[in-house]
Scaffold this active site. Structure first.
Site, mmCIF file in Angstrom:
data_model
loop_
_atom_site.group_PDB
_atom_site.id
_atom_site.type_symbol
_atom_site.label_atom_id
_atom_site.label_comp_id
_atom_site.label_asym_id
_atom_site.label_seq_id
_atom_site.Cartn_x
_atom_site.Cartn_y
_atom_site.Cartn_z
ATOM 1 N N ASP A 27 -0.414 2.452 8.419
ATOM 2 C CA ASP A 27 -0.806 1.900 9.530
ATOM 3 C C ASP A 27 0.067 1.964 10.908
ATOM 4 O O ASP A 27 -0.323 1.732 11.916
ATOM 5 C CB ASP A 27 -0.784 0.299 9.439
ATOM 6 C CG ASP A 27 -1.721 -0.128 8.060
ATOM 7 O OD1 ASP A 27 -2.449 0.742 7.805
ATOM 8 O OD2 ASP A 27 -1.667 -0.977 7.484
ATOM 9 N N THR A 35 4.276 2.902 5.563
ATOM 10 C CA THR A 35 2.933 2.467 5.760
ATOM 11 C C THR A 35 2.006 3.361 6.588
ATOM 12 O O THR A 35 2.717 4.000 7.577
ATOM 13 C CB THR A 35 2.931 1.015 6.371
ATOM 14 O OG1 THR A 35 1.399 0.789 6.598
ATOM 15 C CG2 THR A 35 3.600 0.974 7.494
ATOM 16 N N GLY A 69 0.840 -1.215 0.091
ATOM 17 C CA GLY A 69 -0.099 0.109 -0.002
ATOM 18 C C GLY A 69 0.795 1.285 -0.079
ATOM 19 O O GLY A 69 1.850 1.357 0.695
ATOM 20 N N ASP A 122 2.393 0.154 12.066
ATOM 21 C CA ASP A 122 2.279 -1.323 12.724
ATOM 22 C C ASP A 122 3.775 -1.844 12.567
ATOM 23 O O ASP A 122 3.741 -3.046 12.892
ATOM 24 C CB ASP A 122 1.221 -1.918 12.061
ATOM 25 C CG ASP A 122 1.412 -2.437 10.555
ATOM 26 O OD1 ASP A 122 2.257 -1.580 9.920
ATOM 27 O OD2 ASP A 122 0.719 -3.307 10.245
ATOM 28 N N ARG A 146 -5.498 -1.858 9.075
ATOM 29 C CA ARG A 146 -5.172 -3.482 9.229
ATOM 30 C C ARG A 146 -5.717 -4.298 10.662
ATOM 31 O O ARG A 146 -6.724 -3.917 10.913
ATOM 32 C CB ARG A 146 -4.287 -3.852 8.666
ATOM 33 C CG ARG A 146 -4.183 -5.155 7.580
ATOM 34 C CD ARG A 146 -2.709 -5.463 7.226
ATOM 35 N NE ARG A 146 -2.366 -4.886 6.183
ATOM 36 C CZ ARG A 146 -2.630 -5.072 4.836
ATOM 37 N NH1 ARG A 146 -3.351 -6.106 4.593
ATOM 38 N NH2 ARG A 146 -2.054 -4.378 3.946
ATOM 39 N N GLY A 175 -11.085 14.803 18.747
ATOM 40 C CA GLY A 175 -12.091 14.879 19.910
ATOM 41 C C GLY A 175 -13.261 13.914 19.753
ATOM 42 O O GLY A 175 -14.423 14.079 20.491
ATOM 43 N N ASP A 204 4.514 -4.354 6.421
ATOM 44 C CA ASP A 204 4.983 -5.625 6.766
ATOM 45 C C ASP A 204 5.172 -6.496 5.725
ATOM 46 O O ASP A 204 6.067 -7.256 5.803
ATOM 47 C CB ASP A 204 3.609 -5.714 7.552
ATOM 48 C CG ASP A 204 3.688 -6.959 8.459
ATOM 49 O OD1 ASP A 204 4.682 -6.796 9.144
ATOM 50 O OD2 ASP A 204 2.705 -7.461 8.766
ATOM 51 N N ARG A 212 1.074 -5.156 -4.956
ATOM 52 C CA ARG A 212 1.148 -6.386 -4.045
ATOM 53 C C ARG A 212 1.713 -7.361 -5.274
ATOM 54 O O ARG A 212 0.662 -7.911 -5.968
ATOM 55 C CB ARG A 212 0.014 -6.395 -3.427
ATOM 56 C CG ARG A 212 -0.343 -5.488 -2.454
ATOM 57 C CD ARG A 212 -1.501 -5.562 -1.553
ATOM 58 N NE ARG A 212 -2.140 -4.471 -0.746
ATOM 59 C CZ ARG A 212 -1.785 -3.687 0.141
ATOM 60 N NH1 ARG A 212 -0.589 -4.058 0.858
ATOM 61 N NH2 ARG A 212 -2.295 -2.907 0.570
HETATM 62 O O1 F6P Z 1 -1.454 -1.596 4.860
HETATM 63 C C1 F6P Z 1 -1.972 -0.221 4.333
HETATM 64 C C2 F6P Z 1 -3.242 -0.247 4.149
HETATM 65 O O2 F6P Z 1 -3.769 1.011 3.744
HETATM 66 C C3 F6P Z 1 -4.246 -1.030 5.106
HETATM 67 O O3 F6P Z 1 -4.517 0.136 6.338
HETATM 68 C C4 F6P Z 1 -5.565 -1.403 4.435
HETATM 69 O O4 F6P Z 1 -6.351 -2.459 5.212
HETATM 70 C C5 F6P Z 1 -4.912 -2.075 3.205
HETATM 71 O O5 F6P Z 1 -3.659 -1.327 2.982
HETATM 72 C C6 F6P Z 1 -5.808 -1.844 2.038
HETATM 73 O O6 F6P Z 1 -5.027 -2.455 0.970
HETATM 74 P P1 F6P Z 1 -5.582 -2.066 -0.535
HETATM 75 O O7 F6P Z 1 -5.278 -0.753 -1.109
HETATM 76 O O8 F6P Z 1 -4.763 -3.236 -1.427
HETATM 77 O O9 F6P Z 1 -7.007 -2.421 -0.626
#
Ligand code: F6P
Length: 332
Positions: free
Chosen positions: A136, A134, A19, A138, A180, A194, A111, A80
């Site tokens: 996220d 990312t 992503g 994470d 995610r 808020g 990740d 991907r």
């Molecule tokens: O990992 C980044 C992210 O934006 C996540 O928050 C989300 O779940 C995922 O990628 C969405 O992926 P895609 O754009 O392939 O639907």
């Protein structure tokens, strides 16, 4: 040692994978310019690992990365790549690197991308440094990831707008954010905007946040409320799943759902993300010159750190309980 390595690494490849996240371009720019300054040749690889399998490799000069620091997305495009998960796919990728004389790779991604980098680096004994790209946030071992701050700001701006209509209509809004299986965007997005509460995966696996929230902490004097929910099954099916449950179990609320979706991944990167990406990009080249391999560049207490891929990927980055407590206190 550094001199030996400098002569060993004469050509680096850069790719963005998974992503996209705001700040990836700033990172590409920094990596390119740092490498050129060390007299390396730089190759931009398009469409992530797929570009290695399909030979989409171009020469990068300093001008190729001009005027991109402010742009969201990634000029290298991203993907991907299923084929890179197979040994045959990785072999093709290795042959492509050989063909172009690339001695080391900088991989910018999350990740999954760093997992791929780790496997490839081990399989072919190939030097790779990763940058955490990312929204996220994470990845373990770094306080923040490239793109997270911009996404948080985007969420905050959206929630500010939704609050106007939530207040006018006296409604309970469930707003779904990305992440995610990580709740950083929902939790910190709630504080920044808020919101009354956050429903996040890290807590959902321990207790029923919805009933806790409605029975104990929802201030009944409030006529409207906003709750941020992390996407996915762990939180009970994201905002739509939670809203369905509320409609059945607490019919007194006038409930609406809003899913922010991919707009969270776009936009011009914040100053913080541009600075972070630039520091990390320069650090990636320094790391390669210092013979660091299989590491992700991270930042901890404003200092650049090197995190082995194995730790960055496998360890779970935990949510700061002080932040949870702060949200509980201020949302009463
Ligand atoms: O990992 C980044 C992210 O934006 C996540 O928050 C989300 O779940 C995922 O990628 C969405 O992926 P895609 O754009 O392939 O639907």
């Amino acid at each position: 040692m550094r001199e030996d390595i400098m002569s060993a690494i004469q050509c680096i490849g850069i790719l963005t994978s998974g992503g996209d996240s705001p700040g990836m371009n700033a990172a590409i720019r920094a990596v390119t310019r740092a490498a050129l300054q060390h007299s390396m040749t730089v190759k931009g690889i398009y469409h992530g690992y797929k570009g290695l399998i399909t030979n989409q490799v171009v020469n990068f000069q300093t001008r190729d990365v001009s005027n991109i620091i402010q742009r969201g997305g990634t000029i290298l495009r991203t993907a991907r790549c299923e084929e890179f998960r197979t040994p045959e796919g990785r072999k093709k990728a290795y042959e492509c690197l050989q063909e172009h004389g690339i001695n080391a790779l900088v991989v910018i991604g999350g990740d999954g991308s760093l997992t791929g980098a780790r496997i490839f680096a081990q399989e072919f004994n190939f030097p790779i440094v990763g940058l955490p790209g990312t929204i996220d946030n994470d990845l373990y071992g770094t306080d923040v990831t490239i793109g997270y701050d911009t996404a948080l700001n985007t969420i905050m701006e959206c929630v500010d707008k939704i609050r106007d209509t939530a207040t006018s209509h006296e409604r309970l809004f469930f707003i779904e954010v990305m992440g995610r299986e990580a709740g950083f965007l929902a939790l910190n997005g709630s504080i920044a905007s808020g919101a009354e509460a956050a429903i996040i995966p890290e807590i959902s696996s321990q207790r029923d946040q919805l009933s806790d929230m409605i029975e104990h902490s929802f201030n009944t004097s409030k006529t409207s409320s906003i709750v941020l929910v992390t996407e996915g099954e762990i939180t009970g099916g994201g905002a739509a799943g939670v809203a369905e449950r509320v409609k059945k179990e607490y019919p007194q609320f006038d409930v609406r759902v809003s899913i922010l979706g991919h707009l969270q991944r776009g936009g011009s990167p914040s100053a913080q993300d541009r600075i972070l990406a630039t520091r990390m990009g320069v650090a990636a080249i320094d790391a390669l010159l210092d013979d660091q391999r299989n590491v992700m560049i991270g930042i901890h207490n404003d200092t650049i750190v090197h995190v082995p891929f194995s730790k960055a990927i496998k360890n779970i980055k935990s949510i700061n309980t002080d932040i949870m407590r702060a949200l509980e206190i201020v949302s009463k």
